[in-house]
Design a protein around this motif. Structure first.
Motif, short mmCIF file in Angstrom:
data_model
loop_
_atom_site.label_atom_id
_atom_site.label_comp_id
_atom_site.label_asym_id
_atom_site.label_seq_id
_atom_site.Cartn_x
_atom_site.Cartn_y
_atom_site.Cartn_z
N ASN A 97 73.85 60.74 102.26
CA ASN A 97 74.32 61.94 101.55
C ASN A 97 73.17 62.87 101.18
O ASN A 97 73.31 64.09 101.23
CB ASN A 97 75.13 61.53 100.31
N TYR A 98 72.04 62.28 100.84
CA TYR A 98 70.87 63.10 100.51
C TYR A 98 70.41 63.87 101.75
O TYR A 98 70.16 65.07 101.71
CB TYR A 98 69.76 62.20 99.98
N ASN A 106 71.08 57.57 100.92
CA ASN A 106 70.19 58.21 101.88
C ASN A 106 70.95 59.17 102.80
O ASN A 106 70.48 60.27 103.09
CB ASN A 106 69.45 57.16 102.71
N ALA A 143 72.79 66.62 102.57
CA ALA A 143 72.66 67.76 101.65
C ALA A 143 71.42 68.57 101.99
O ALA A 143 71.46 69.81 102.04
CB ALA A 143 72.57 67.25 100.20
#
Ligand SMILES: Cc1ncc(COP(=O)(O)O)c(C=O)c1O
Ligand SMILES: Cc1ncc(COP(=O)(O)O)c(C=O)c1O
Lengths: 457, 487, 457, 487
Positions: B357-358, B355, B361
């Motif tokens: 890293n998403y 979650n 990004a």
């Protein structure tokens, strides 16, 4: 996956967006040699149903008993609204109110709590909780050292009538800062701090005197005299008080001439169940002049951009997240939920309800003492007024009796032999408003039987 | 048109009361000289008034149960309701902590199991559950380090090294233990500067306090090297494990060579935050520090549980609380861990990391700047609004306040101190992708608003019970307790 | 004054404003002769603390036992969030949502509940609850009579395999409207409705056939065949179903060719504890063409003045407060809180969770039957598939065994001798997902001992 | 900026689930022909999603716990929280209703005591607790009247007389019992028109259903005369005791000569309304109807409690539910009554009447018209906005909706049907004078607004989650269940 909402499709899409193939890739900065891929010692998952059954069985194994121990944690009736309200998600699942505008509920409760604690203790200001009574006493000692502008000694006089666990905690927590704690003996007849014990300290550089009220034996100290002595000798006064008792007895703010300087205690008796030892809620109040030395969160009333009343954390410059190594304490998370419970509890009891509770504590303990001492072979250790605890002296070791009482469904009191060996077979018993005449009778009968005597009618 | 909620004191009328809560009246004897002289100015309200007041107040809060709450370093994940139910079982609630151990075997078995599970997940030799929050766990840890050196006669070691990224409790704790704090800088990539570390290490080094992943949201890649150097210098390593979300079942502080760790059960193990506690800061120790653990600790001999105290652990740093710590929090953590099991714990690390890293990004795609570009996010990450603040005048605080209007709690702002205009964002594993996407949309909308109309942004929030509060006035015109009007 | 906030000053001021002297004056329109001034038979007031203690003691006297009864009320695990949410004041203390704008929470929950019941039963529309399963069946009979445009007979065919209490309630509630209920016998081998029993009714004027699924014995009826027969013979079909079973077995909407016409049951298994008998929550769903004949509240989705989606009570012209004597039913207050609990329960279980529960019910009951029949002297009454109940035949009267089991901490099942004397010593037992292998073993061992036999391993 | 709360179905994603709630998986055998063919379109959401969704939905409601809720005829008084706690004691909750009576003596003793207390406060000979709400209590009452006449061979009596002021459940119940409804008019002063009564009475009269105080908010002063005439005509008297708030401990239906009464425990005895139930409509009967009571009824023989059923009461109208009615509601009522005690119950009548008369007096001062001027209010009263509607165009509905914006729930509108533009207002005894004063201020403000700006009023509410809803569309374009999009 318990509590994790991701579908396989989610995971695929999310990894794609990040630009990796597998979740494992996200851990590639961790040195490979350190990585583990299982936790063999941790038991496998249970469903909520299974763990509920397991917990209920463990709890049932412990069962329920009629309780006659106080010794720092007190059984009181908790109004039903208290926990139905504090377990509302908006209170239960909120963080410390860093974003004040989105936390007005918590902040206003903190302000109300502070107001109530100030009212009870007769002090000017309160913080919004410390961990518990023991650690609050330790923080009070540290605060006194910071607050006392003239004393250099960092020396605290601590009566032996202060809860032994609190004394231990105060020592453990203050030790690193070189604080010296000198213990004061008690008058063996009255179980309160012997004014004579103070004499030797007169004229020395003292930082503070701790005054427990009621003390660990349940006896009421002569707080006025002790406060006068301390102030006369240049020491601050730290009151370590039972907050229920303050409905009846003089609060620290009324002690001696100007009142105590700091008051601490455990607000557990306000809406917090015994719960096998915690979480409880330490309180601390002080005179306004010392507020910048106070540890812990403080909520303040202010206005918003439109001039409306609102609440916010204030004096944060005392705290670790701002002042770091120079903060008044390292405390961060405190006891918010219990602070809320205490606030609602006090709102429901009001002044009259709390006085009634205090009256009942006094009366029930008197009945208990009279019922148990009338068994014979048991006598009261100390004369003089007390609140809701009393020390009884028995003719044989206490521990085996307590085990036998427990089998009879009674938790009969706290064995003092470890902490006060000089008292012999001493038992600390307690009765609050929750103990009925029938309960007391049941205890007396059971104990009488164990002692091989009939309780008097 | 709705009026603001008054103080409970303002609802009070003399003679009113929630009288069903009054115990039957008795008169008790007490000498006059001991009696309270002043009136007790508590509120006098009916039960309905109290219930309505506190229900309404509660509705003015954001909580996990109502909003996405990505407060970095705080791990605002779902607090399973079952943990609350089971911790409130009447037998657990009604038990006095000093009742004979024979009456608490069920309760103690939960605590013992919890100790064991925490030992496993940290890779430490022993665990004490008694500290009542993270900061007290830190205290216990540093006090143990101090006791260790003293016991060896190594009394000159009175410095604790703390990276500049550290949580404020770390230096505050070191001071509280009478230690000197030596702060060392982080490198631009977020890792500790090894040269700075070397410069700080000396014969005075008692130890180092590290958070790993650090509060910069990155995993310290030189951890093995740091461990080697600190131990070589005679210091010990303290692991601030306030948050294990990113490493649970993936890497263990014990395996990294740490000597002591505290864990915030109220974060990783999902007990509630309650608007500021209670917490639990259980400590785990390596073999060196085991003799110094704070008491009490649950032990199991011959199938019976009992509390170990100072008599069993004579070198203990002592006790930190009146009884045995925040038992109710410990029970909640036990329930949570039993439901998760080993696999569930690993998944916590995996999905909280996913979650984070998403979300990172997506925010970068939306035009935000990562504070540590090129690094993996751990369970949290930082974006810096330095550029936006310069270009539009809207700073991190403005973004935070505006997020509230969008129905999201703000991330942590202005911490860690070394990153300018930072937002420390921790989505946790219990949030859905849709929720993260909604947050990105809100952030993007605010970014557009900042460019178009920074003044509106600076006035936020608009839809909460109050507008932006005057903190300066709160501190200057201190009003921290209601006082009855002088009658 | 418990729960009354008036101070003496309030009362004075209020009486003054009204223009009377004493509160008593406000009652002066009541004929004096009728007035009473005490309620001598009502016990004096207790404090919350006292009544809490009393209730806890009464509850403890009843204790807790391992339960193996179903017979219309089923023990299932209830996710912890369910009751923590429905007892939130905003749900718990709200009225029927007459002011839709101030009740969107309740109304949206009603809409979600209706959607879930429609989904489960395979029907088009659901109301927002009736009192319980039994009264829902009665209402379904009355509704069928209103809905069936051609039948004049008001004759309902009711299998004896329908819960006897439900049959009694249906009779008591429908009697006044002249409805005739004809009972249908069951096949003694399979414990389901004998298709032959229907033959005699072919070609007569029938209003409806009730099809229980699973039936009271736990056996699964041939709902397809029964539905086809009823429709072929011009009768409507009322499915009386266990809603948990519908996760696995064909729902009323799939029976026969076009599906049943009305489906009713008790949603108690969704989040509602056994609670000594109630409150439970009756559900009713039907085909869209009959919606105007449906009793009870219905929430509908609509838009507000700004075009936003919102929810409101709809089709109120069916209801007593509008249509009075011509309403579809007299029902007004229904089971809102339980309806909310059921909705949250279903949201938490989802399709997979509910299927798992249903699977476990099937499997556990099979284990239970095999464990108990392996004791010897006990056999299963009926062959064929069943859900989570089974009828066992014993060699001696059931009632004394059940008392003996109760002393052993086991509630062993429901004695069928009153309602089905033809079965002899018959016992209806049930196991849901909450019964473990160890529970079943414990029951078997205890019963084996009572029967003087060892349970097989 | 906040989005409306979607349906739980709209939060669903295939493969998601609150899996901690799933029991361990087993495979069970079931013939294919019996299996469900269609997918089960229940929502698939995480536990946090469900908790957040329903917490947010709850916040969209008004309840007693958050607002003054003067909904006439509904008795929205404080629902003591302790009633909930004690009804949810695990032993009460876990008990199966068909478990042997020996395992439920504690529970049954509460119910027996409740029966006795209700007998005392109503002055009736016997009580059955089994009806599950007021309407079912009415059903039981009329069914008993019917059974009584039948048992005497008096089969021609098939008419029930109902005043025009009656609650809708009264005529609906009569019809449900197969009775013909004869409506009789009320006089302008609110009392029953005795001439109309005489005209209605005949050999077909089975009985009359009266509410006293009536839903016009006044006490029927001719009750003694009505009783005489109805009984003389061979009819029986039914007392709709949905609300006893105004008479508790002041006057008893049994003493007024009623043969049967139902009581809404969820009103007078303060069990919660739950957004539409559960209720309990316990019935009390005089000696004539005692043999016909619905079963089961708790009895006490030799200190043991047991359930009486059809075998004990062979003339019973039978059973109305699967078990014994809404036990949990009965327990709540028992707790409430034990806390109140006899004196507390009298006070309910006194203070609910005081509050109603005070609020009426203040509203009249503020320019509103009492529907029955010169009459005492009972626990409730009616104001009519006929004049205001004519003068300003703003009607009762507009006032009601605007009150919501002021943070007050609206009174009952357009009931009783005979009073035009009416608001039926019931403040209950648990509200403070300050709360009533606040309500008067809001009403006065709306009155001013009606005169100045009726259009604004007609657009209300403005501050709720939705604006005024389109009820016509709801009925015409019926949308009563979410359907999965055809995939
Ligand atoms: C990294 C870190 N360390 C330490 C702490 C202190 O923990 P606590 O608040 O429980 O004292 C926190 C949390 O506030 C934290 O985030
Ligand atoms: C006067 C009156 N009678 C009967 C009823 C019907 O009661 P219930 O809603 O419990 O069926 C009500 C309440 O709605 C009422 O106010």
């Amino acid at each position: 996956m318990p509590y994790i909402p991701h579908t396989a499709a989610d995971v695929r899409a999310m990894l794609g967006r990040i630009g990796v193939e597998r979740i494992e890739d996200l851990f590639d900065e961790i040195p490979r040699a350190l990585r583990v891929d299982a936790l063999p010692g941790v038991p496998p998952a249970l469903s909520e149903m299974e763990v509920s059954r397991l917990a209920a069985e463990l709890a049932a194994r412990d069962g329920r008993r009629l309780n006659f121990i106080g010794a720092g944690a007190y059984e009181h009736h908790i109004p039903a609204p208290v926990w139905q309200l504090v377990t509302r998600g908006e209170i239960y699942s909120a963080y410390t109110p860093y974003q004040a505008e989105a936390s007005q509920g918590t902040l206003q409760i903190m302000y109300e709590y502070q107001s109530m604690i100030a009212a009870l203790t007769g002090m000017d200001v309160s913080n919004a909780s410390l961990y518990d009574g023991a650690s609050a006493l330790a923080e009070a000692c540290l605060m006194a050292v910071r607050a006392h502008r003239r004393s250099r000694s960092a020396r605290i006089l601590m009566p032996v009538t202060v809860n032994p666990a609190w004394r231990r905690a105060a020592r453990a927590i203050t030790e690193g800062q070189g604080i010296v704690i000198d213990e004061l003996p008690y008058d063996p007849a009255r179980g309160i701090t012997d004014p004579k014990a103070l004499e030797g300290h007169a004229g020395t550089d003292l930082t503070a005197l701790v005054v427990p009220q009621p003390n660990f034996f349940g006896q009421l100290e002569d707080a006025d005299a002790l406060t006068r002595w301390a102030h006369a000798n240049g020491a601050l006064v730290i009151g370590a008080v039972n907050p229920v008792a303050l409905a009846l007895i003089a609060p620290p703010g009324e002690w001696g001439e100007g009142g105590a300087d700091i008051a601490v205690g455990d607000a557990q008796p306000f809406g917090v169940p015994l719960s096998s030892g915690g979480p409880y809620v330490g309180f601390m109040a002080s005179r306004m002049e010392h507020v910048r030395q106070m540890p812990g969160r403080i909520a303040g009333r202010t206005v918003d951009a439109d001039g409306r009343t609102g609440y916010t954390l204030t004096l944060q410059a005392r705290e670790q997240h701002i002042r770091r190594g120079k903060a008044t304490s390292n405390i961060c998370t405190n006891q918010g939920l219990l602070m809320s419970a205490a606030t609602i509890h006090l709102a429901l009891l009001g002044p009259v309800g709390l006085e009634r509770v205090a009256d009942a504590c006094l009366a029930r303990t008197a009945e208990l003492v009279s019922a148990l001492t009338s068994i014979g072979a048991i006598r009261c250790a100390f004369a003089g007024p007390r609140f809701h605890e009393a020390v009884l002296l028995l003719d044989r070791p206490v521990a085996p009796l307590l085990e036998a009482l427990a089998s009879d469904g009674i938790v009969g009191g706290h064995d003092l032999s470890r902490d006060y060996p000089e008292l012999g077979h001493a038992l600390l018993v307690c009765a609050t408003e929750t103990r009925t005449a029938a309960d007391i009778e049941r205890y007396a009968v059971s104990l009488g039987r164990l002692l091989g005597r009939a309780a008097a009618a | 048109m709705k009026k603001p909620e008054p103080l409970i004191f303002e609802l009070s009328q003399p003679g009113r009361g929630a009288t069903a809560q009054h115990p039957p009246g008795v008169t008790a004897e007490l000498p006059q000289r001991l009696r309270r002289r002043s009136r007790l100015p508590l509120p006098e309200v009916s039960e309905l008034q109290a219930v309505r007041h506190y229900t309404r107040l509660s509705q003015m809060n954001f909580g996990i149960d109502t909003q996405f709450y990505p407060l970095g370093s705080c791990t605002m994940k779902y607090n399973p309701r079952i943990c609350n139910s089971l911790a409130l079982l009447p037998e657990f609630l009604g038990r006095h902590p000093l009742a004979p151990a024979s009456t608490g075997q069920g309760f103690m078995s939960c605590l013992f199991e919890l100790q064991e599970m925490l030992r496993q997940v940290t890779g430490m030799a022993a665990v004490s559950l008694t500290p009542m929050a993270g900061a007290q766990g830190e205290f216990a840890g540093v006090a143990m380090i101090r006791a260790y050196h003293r016991a060896r006669g190594d009394t000159a070691r009175n410095e604790i090294i703390v990276p500049d990224a550290a949580h404020g409790t770390n230096p505050a704790t070191a001071s509280m233990c009478g230690m000197k704090v030596r702060e060392i800088a982080s490198r631009p990539d977020g890792d500790v500067d090894l040269a700075a570390l070397d410069a700080a290490l000396s014969g005075a080094t008692a130890g180092i306090m590290l958070t790993n992943p650090s509060t910069l949201g990155v995993f310290e890649r030189n951890i093995v090297e740091i461990e080697r150097r600190v131990h070589a210098a005679g210091g010990l390593l303290y692991y601030d494990g306030a948050n294990l979300n990113a490493i649970l079942g993936k890497v263990r502080p014990g395996d990294m060579g740490f000597d002591v760790i505290h864990m915030n059960l109220h974060k990783t193990f999902s007990t509630p935050h309650g608007g500021g506690g209670p917490g639990s800061g259980a400590v785990g120790v390596g073999p060196r520090l085991a003799p110094y653990m704070p008491v009490p600790v649950v032990s199991k001999d011959d199938g019976r549980y009992r509390w170990l105290d100072e008599r069993d652990l004579p070198q203990s740093i002592g006790r930190l609380s009146g009884f045995m710590g925040n038992s109710g929090v410990l029970l909640r953590a036990w329930v949570y861990m039993r439901i998760l099991g080993a696999e569930g714990m690993r998944r916590v690390a995996e999905y909280s990391t996913l979650n984070a890293n998403y979300l990172l990004a997506r925010l970068v795609e939306a035009g935000f700047d990562a504070a540590y570009p090129g690094r993996r996010a751990s369970h949290e990450f930082i974006i810096t609004l330095k550029r936006q603040a310069r270009e539009t005048g809207a700073n991190a605080m403005d973004f935070a306040k505006r997020l509230l209007d969008h129905g999201y709690h703000a991330p942590t702002t202005y911490f860690p101190l070394l990153v300018p205009e930072c937002l420390l964002i921790e989505p946790t594993e219990t949030e859905t992708r849709e929720e993260l996407d909604g947050f990105v949309e809100a952030m993007a909308a605010i970014l557009r608003e900042a460019a178009a109309d920074a003044a509106t942004l600076k006035g936020a929030p608009y839809t909460l019970p109050v507008r932006r509060l005057d903190d300066v006035r709160a501190a200057r015109q201190l009003d921290v307790a209601w006082k009855p009007a002088a009658a």
